[in-house]
Design a protein around this motif. Structure first.
Motif, short mmCIF file in Angstrom:
data_model
loop_
_atom_site.label_atom_id
_atom_site.label_comp_id
_atom_site.label_asym_id
_atom_site.label_seq_id
_atom_site.Cartn_x
_atom_site.Cartn_y
_atom_site.Cartn_z
N ALA A 123 73.01 -15.55 -4.15
CA ALA A 123 72.93 -16.92 -3.63
C ALA A 123 72.27 -16.92 -2.26
CB ALA A 123 74.34 -17.50 -3.54
N ASN A 124 71.87 -18.12 -1.81
CA ASN A 124 71.27 -18.25 -0.48
C ASN A 124 72.25 -17.74 0.57
OD1 ASN A 124 69.99 -21.29 -1.65
ND2 ASN A 124 68.77 -19.54 -1.15
N GLY A 125 71.70 -17.01 1.53
CA GLY A 125 72.53 -16.55 2.65
C GLY A 125 73.39 -15.35 2.31
N GLY A 173 72.43 -12.33 2.17
CA GLY A 173 72.02 -11.17 2.98
C GLY A 173 70.87 -10.35 2.40
N LYS A 174 70.17 -10.90 1.39
CA LYS A 174 69.09 -10.14 0.72
C LYS A 174 67.96 -9.81 1.70
CE LYS A 174 68.48 -13.52 -2.26
NZ LYS A 174 69.49 -14.51 -1.83
N SER A 175 67.43 -10.86 2.38
CA SER A 175 66.30 -10.64 3.31
C SER A 175 66.72 -9.75 4.46
CB SER A 175 65.79 -11.97 3.86
OG SER A 175 65.41 -12.79 2.80
N THR A 176 67.95 -9.94 4.93
CA THR A 176 68.43 -9.13 6.06
C THR A 176 68.44 -7.65 5.67
OG1 THR A 176 69.80 -10.98 6.73
CG2 THR A 176 70.37 -8.86 7.67
N MET A 177 68.90 -7.38 4.44
CA MET A 177 68.95 -5.99 3.97
C MET A 177 67.54 -5.39 3.96
SD MET A 177 70.58 -4.75 0.40
CE MET A 177 70.14 -3.22 -0.36
#
Ligand SMILES: Nc1ncnc2c1ncn2[C@@H]1O[C@H](COP(=O)(O)OP(=O)(O)OP(=O)(O)O)[C@@H](O)[C@H]1O
Length: 683
Positions: free
Chosen positions: A473-475, A477-481
């Protein structure tokens, strides 16, 4: 102030310009003083209807008379001294009390003073004697001729001073702008190497304002320090030294107003600091607001939020306006203080000098003010020199404010430059492997702030050449990872390993060449299509650019443009559609040819038919590379060997599509939502 001196030290790079500027300042001061001193011959010689020669002869005669009078005085002193001595020698203890030791001391002092005055007169006589032949030979022989010579001297000195001033200003600007140039470069280099978290904290506008305004403030202070602050005090010193030569006692009386002016200066100084700091912060804030509003002008228009945006900018600008007015007010107070100081000095000198000349006195309140009777012309010269000192004093009025601004700007600028970088380069970096290798997240936790947990104990192994889809879901942590891979941030806990070695052991530069991140927000520059595709690859064969564009299915629209690959695409590539922008960033990634590719919703804005074609191209391109694909689209999952499911910063499932449908509730839900969305689009 410490930081301002650090910036000022940069002038060492331009030391010859500084030396020349100082020399110019010195000569300017001398020409300034000499022009003021020209008032003396005007009053003493010309307006007395004399020539220089007759004046000099008259002066010699006066000095000789004075010398003769002093001779008589010296004899009296000697007698008095003799009497005193006789008293002391001739009478025993009782009489010695009648001739106290103080009287003897006074007589000694009188004799010494007479001797000193005698010596001074003799010196002046010797000077007159030496100058007389030259005066007779070269000085004009009529009063008008003398007047013309003095006027010619004043004009010549003024022209020379203007030329020197021009040279001085050019040299000073060369140095101060050189300092600005160096600071801007240093700051920009530092900003580019700053941690993303640090940059995000300040905002684009504030940082841009820092590169522009704060370096300019420092430049202006450097300009003041080696320009005005060198020139004007030298002029001031010449005048004050001249006035001291004329009558140093009178000068001390005239300077009695200085302590009061200093007290006022210190009081104003305290108020300036706070206001200036607030104004600087306000100006950075305003810049931030402007940049943000102009970047999202489309959103502002579409939401009809022009009025609140205008109001927000107006409020910040109004605060800044008030602060600027207050700063100007303090500036005016400082200038006024200096003006009053200058006028006070001149007025006191006028009062005290006038008393001495008009009353034919040498003492005020019993204190000796001049060795001999002060003449009117000497008083005019003294007064003229003090008036000359008020001009540099007035010009120095704004200097204090300028230095204060420069010091604050330097504090803000060096606070950034000195900020330790969180992303550190290893001392002895390891060599990165040439091709894809295993990647591993081990107990990785991370938060942008200390009170936040965005990634929580992430553990996952990704094998060399594997293609992984990351969903959630949005938020979650995918992009952060993914941002941990090129070390945009370092984990708070745990390690990310590449080929079994921590990312921190590789050079950041090499690592960022090894990993290519294609994000949803296409990062395009206001340049040609060809340059955007080849960005970061140096000079590239145009044929390779063309092939990359073909693979990302961008070639078709590029060739339809009138200038093809040479078309300029505007700021953020805003002359292209969202899908076209994404195709260009894909072409860039293909051209970079990295072993590890991160696609963060890289095809989210591309239409389904084009996306299918791009996926076909990606299937070929990704062969022999490790790929991590963040996606919400089912279609992208077909490219993946394995899927990772993320929920609230944790990995809650890994496996193939079929495995996850069976084992992961979150994945099942996401999949259902996507299916519904896909069906509704198709319908
Ligand atoms: N620069 C930042 N400063 C502070 N918090 C941030 C920052 N960037 C992201 N976050 C927070 O970190 C969390 C994870 O964000 P992230 O962008 O990694 O999620 P995501 O799974 O990629 O979301 P999406 O699918 O919407 O792109 C979010 O709660 C977000 O608010």
């Amino acid at each position: 102030m410490k930081n301002l001196f650090r910036a000022v030290r940069l002038v060492a790079q331009y030391r010859w310009s500084v030396v020349m500027a100082t020399l110019c300042s010195l000569l300017i001061a001398l020409t300034w003083g000499s022009n003021l001193a020209a008032v003396y011959p005007f009053v003493e010689v010309i307006f007395d209807g004399q020539t220089v020669s007759s004046w000099s002869t008259q002066q010699t005669a006066k000095l000789q008379t004075e010398l003769a009078e002093l001779g008589g005085q010296a004899e009296d002193n000697g007698q008095a001294e003799g009497n005193g001595q006789a008293n002391i020698e001739g009478k025993p203890a009782a009489d010695a009390e009648l001739a106290p030791r103080d009287d003897v001391a006074l007589m000694d002092a009188a004799a010494l003073e007479t001797a000193a005055r005698r010596e001074a007169i003799l010196q002046r006589l010797r000077l007159h004697a030496a100058a007389q032949p030259w005066i007779d030979a070269y000085a004009p022989t009529t009063p008008f001729g003398t007047l013309a010579a003095v006027v010619a001297f004043v004009i010549t000195m003024t022209v020379v001073r203007c030329v020197l001033l021009g040279m001085n200003m050019v040299l000073v600007t060369r140095v101060s702008q050189g300092v600005v140039f160096r600071l801007q470069n240093e700051l920009f280099r530092s900003l580019l190497s700053s941690d993303l978290a640090e940059l995000n904290r300040h905002g684009t506008g504030a940082l841009a304002s820092r590169v522009n305004y704060e370096t300019t403030h420092i430049g202006s202070t450097v300009q003041t320090l080696i320009g005005r602050l060198l020139r004007e005090p030298l002029k001031l010193a010449t005048c004050v030294a001249g006035a001291a030569l004329v009558n140093w006692r009178l000068l001390i009386v005239s300077l009695l107003v200085c302590p009061a002016a200093m007290f006022v200066l210190m009081r104003i100084n305290q108020s300036i600091k706070q206001t200036t700091l607030r104004a600087m912060e306000g100006s950075a804030g305003l810049m931030n607001q402007l940049v943000q509003s102009l970047t999202y002008v489309k959103a502002i228009k579409s939401h009809n939020t022009e009025a609140p945006e205008r109001r927000a900018v107006r409020e910040t600008a109004a605060k800044l306006y008030q602060q600027q007015v207050r700063i100007t007010w303090y500036d005016a107070l400082l200038r006024g203080n200096n003006e009053v100081l200058g006028t006070g000095v001149v007025c006191l000198s006028l009062l005290a000098g006038g008393y001495l000349v008009l009353g034919e006195q040498t003492h005020i309140f019993g204190i000796r003010m001049s060795g001999s009777q002060m003449t009117f012309s000497t008083l005019v010269l003294f007064y003229g020199l003090l008036l000359g000192a008020t001009d540099p004093l007035r010009k120095l009025g704004g200097v204090h404010m300028n230095i204060r601004l420069g010091a604050l700007a330097a504090d803000r600028l060096y606070a950034h430059l000195d900020c330790p970088r969180k992303i550190e380069e290893p001392k002895h970096p390891r060599a990165l492997p040439g091709g894809p290798v295993d990647l591993s997240f081990q107990n990785v936790s991370f938060g942008y702030r200390s009170d936040q947990t965005v990634l929580d104990q992430i553990n996952v192994d990704i094998y060399a050449g594997e293609h992984i889809a990351i969903v959630g879901a949005n938020g979650s942590g995918k992009s952060t990872m993914m941002d941990l891979l090129p070390r945009f941030y370092d984990p708070r806990e745990g390690e990310v390993l590449l080929d079994g070695i921590s990312l921190k052991e590789y050079s950041v530069r090499d690592l960022r060449r090894y990993v290519t991140v294609v994000s949803q927000q296409a990062a395009l520059f206001d340049d040609t299509i060809a340059k955007n595709i080849a960005y970061g690859c140096g000079s590239v064969d145009p044929e390779r650019i063309r092939q990359a564009a073909e693979q990302s299915h961008a070639l078709e629209f590029i060739e339809a443009l009138p200038d093809g690959f040479d078309t300029k695409i505007g700021e953020h590539g805003n002359q292209l559609s969202g899908g076209q922008r994404q195709r260009l960033t894909l072409a860039r990634a293909i051209l970079r040819d990295s072993p590890l590719i991160v696609l963060d919703e890289a095809t989210s804005q591309i239409d389904p038919e084009s996306e299918r074609l791009i996926h076909e191209a990606l299937e070929t391109f990704l062969q022999g590379r490790t790929a991590l694909m963040i996606t919400h689209r089912l279609s992208t999952l077909t490219l993946a060997d394995r899927i990772i499911v993320m929920e609230q910063g944790k990995i809650t499932g890994t496996g193939t599509h079929d495995e996850l449908i069976r084992t992961s509730e979150a994945y099942r839900l996401l999949h259902q939502k996507q299916e519904i969305a896909t069906k509704s689009i198709a319908a």
